[in-house]
Design an enzyme around this catalytic site. Sequence first.
Site: not given
Length: 359
Positions: A208-210
């Site tokens: 998860i990084h957006r």
Amino acid sequence: MKKIVTILGARPQFVKAAVLSRVILKHKEIEEVIVHTGQHYDTNMSSIFFKEMNIPNPAYNLAVNGLGHGAMTGQMLQKIEEVLLIEKPDAVVVYGDTNSTLAGALAAKKLAIKVVHIEAGLRSFNMKMPEEINRILTDRISDLLICPTDTAVANLNQEGFLTMPSKIVKSGDIMKDAVEFYSQTSVEKSSIITKLNLTENEFVLATIHRQENTDSLENLIAIFKGLEAIHTKKQVILPLHPRTKAILEKHHLKFNITIIDPVGYFDMLELLQKCNLVITDSGGLQKEAFFNKKYAIIAREETEWVELVSNGFAKIIGADTAKMIEAFSEFQNNQENFEMNLFGKNVGDKIYQEILNLL
């Protein structure tokens, strides 16, 4: 000998560039100068990829990182221009949709240097995504648009590119070449499965990084609550992106899943090959999951890789806890045919030939 400058800045770009660099070195017809903008500067997000994948070391490292979009893109633009004035290449090659991509394309175009955009034509149709803005603007000023899929070609056609002085080519997806080539050696170079004491098919790989997830505390908590619920059924392994780590620490958020540091490419390949399925907001990892015959749960409201969803290999759930748990349960029983050829083959060689024709 003709010369190209390749602009790299983020993990997926290192992986894709490794494929093309290998082809360039094999043919010895083009000189490649690699510029690393520094956008991903953590060792496990950056330098380890050059070492592991035998990518030629960057001739320039611009060390531009840790800034807002405007400052980062502006500094990259300035420093890339300085490099291009020194190197005087015949073309500049950019990958994907990062700030490095846009800065490289802009710097080249303003100096009347040809631009090659690999992974052109992708669209999420979500203009709140910085990546969408980067890819649209990069496409518009590129001379050679290398598209991975029919959908990407159709997107460009619908936007009027057939009337513009650029060439559109469907090559297939260069990431497929990387997975096929490096999967043969990842088992020898990675010990992560043993190190984490994992059992094949008994863990879920998550990333998860957006920005749309990390900048929204509501989204981030909903996603991690879903991961926590799934963790009670199969262990969730999450290599934690620096951006996500900073947000979790800032708000003192802790969740009951297995969080590890970012990993190198061979470790990621082993995790992909041995996991049960993938939960991600990354575009690239959706495809890598498919290449490794794994389902993907997409923690976004849309995807550029619509072929994965329409053929049942991925499911879009946004930042919805219940939908994530439901998709996980559904995929435990699905048996799709992962042999379907959605993304071509021998892609690196096709792209190389198109670049050679351009020069």
